[in-house]
Motif scaffolding. Sequence first.
Motif, PDB file in Angstrom:
ATOM      1  N   SER A  49       0.841  -1.215   0.000  1.00  0.00           N
ATOM      2  CA  SER A  49       0.000   0.000   0.000  1.00  0.00           C
ATOM      3  C   SER A  49       0.869   1.256   0.000  1.00  0.00           C
ATOM      4  O   SER A  49       0.577   2.224  -0.721  1.00  0.00           O
ATOM      5  N   THR A 120      -7.881  -4.291   3.834  1.00  0.00           N
ATOM      6  CA  THR A 120      -7.447  -2.924   3.522  1.00  0.00           C
ATOM      7  C   THR A 120      -6.056  -2.915   2.878  1.00  0.00           C
ATOM      8  O   THR A 120      -5.460  -1.851   2.686  1.00  0.00           O
ATOM      9  N   LEU A 124      -5.774  -1.481  -4.929  1.00  0.00           N
ATOM     10  CA  LEU A 124      -6.659  -1.371  -6.097  1.00  0.00           C
ATOM     11  C   LEU A 124      -8.132  -1.556  -5.731  1.00  0.00           C
ATOM     12  O   LEU A 124      -9.020  -1.169  -6.486  1.00  0.00           O
ATOM     13  N   GLN A 126      -9.505  -0.429  -2.788  1.00  0.00           N
ATOM     14  CA  GLN A 126      -9.971   0.580  -1.824  1.00  0.00           C
ATOM     15  C   GLN A 126     -10.735   1.642  -2.595  1.00  0.00           C
ATOM     16  O   GLN A 126     -10.243   2.740  -2.858  1.00  0.00           O
ATOM     17  N   CYS A 127     -11.957   1.307  -3.016  1.00  0.00           N
ATOM     18  CA  CYS A 127     -12.726   2.240  -3.842  1.00  0.00           C
ATOM     19  C   CYS A 127     -14.206   2.132  -3.467  1.00  0.00           C
ATOM     20  O   CYS A 127     -14.582   1.296  -2.654  1.00  0.00           O
ATOM     21  N   GLU A 128     -15.018   2.963  -4.102  1.00  0.00           N
ATOM     22  CA  GLU A 128     -16.448   3.027  -3.781  1.00  0.00           C
ATOM     23  C   GLU A 128     -17.174   1.725  -4.101  1.00  0.00           C
ATOM     24  O   GLU A 128     -18.026   1.277  -3.358  1.00  0.00           O
ATOM     25  N   GLU A 129     -16.836   1.143  -5.268  1.00  0.00           N
ATOM     26  CA  GLU A 129     -17.571  -0.034  -5.754  1.00  0.00           C
ATOM     27  C   GLU A 129     -16.606  -1.198  -5.969  1.00  0.00           C
ATOM     28  O   GLU A 129     -16.315  -1.554  -7.114  1.00  0.00           O
ATOM     29  N   PRO A 130     -16.144  -1.795  -4.883  1.00  0.00           N
ATOM     30  CA  PRO A 130     -15.117  -2.841  -5.058  1.00  0.00           C
ATOM     31  C   PRO A 130     -15.565  -4.017  -5.934  1.00  0.00           C
ATOM     32  O   PRO A 130     -14.766  -4.528  -6.723  1.00  0.00           O
ATOM     33  N   LYS A 133     -15.211  -3.096  -9.491  1.00  0.00           N
ATOM     34  CA  LYS A 133     -13.782  -3.006  -9.825  1.00  0.00           C
ATOM     35  C   LYS A 133     -13.192  -4.411 -10.007  1.00  0.00           C
ATOM     36  O   LYS A 133     -12.424  -4.657 -10.954  1.00  0.00           O
TER      37      LYS A 133
END
Length: 171
Positions: A49, A120, A124, A126-130, A133
């Motif tokens: 990360s 966590t 790649l 760590q977004c709104e719509e995992p 993605k």
Amino acid sequence: MSEQTKNIILIGFMGCGKTTVGLRLSYRLRMPVEDTDKLIEKNTGKSISEIFATDGEEQFRRMETELLESISRRNYPRIISVGGGTPVNPQNRVLLKKCGKVIYLRIRPETVFERLKTDTTRPLLQCEEPLAKIKQLLDDRIEAYEECADLIIDADELSVDDIVNIIENDI
Ligand code: S3P
């Protein structure tokens, strides 16, 4: 068969079980195991990360390729699990094949989501719509994974021991 071809390489999307399967396989086959993400973390002294945040994904991808190049030059057999994005680069696919027998642990996007929804450590995701993605990345990568695999295992419903048994029977 050269020593190099005896490496066993585990590929597949994040959460498919490469690290866990690698460890169990290492125990069963009495072969050392390595994980390229862990090697990169050790070499840089940073977590994946942190590398994504400070150096960027491109730099991380360069580190993956450099590491694979050095692994492909070694001549003692290992089990090696690689990051989920490694096979995307065509140069890496050539290197992976050169390194040994490539085993692809294939899983469905829903399985990835269930396994990693509270994780966590994968920048790649760590977004709104995992889930969206995951679906998009899997879709983009599936051809690359399948192209370099010598063996494909549909791993969703299998236990770690089931997967290890399949691999043991195939090598
Ligand atoms: C990545 C997968 C991760 C790690 C990095 C990028 C990817 O490894 O290399 O977060 O692009 O799919 P794991 O597949 O071991 O989680």
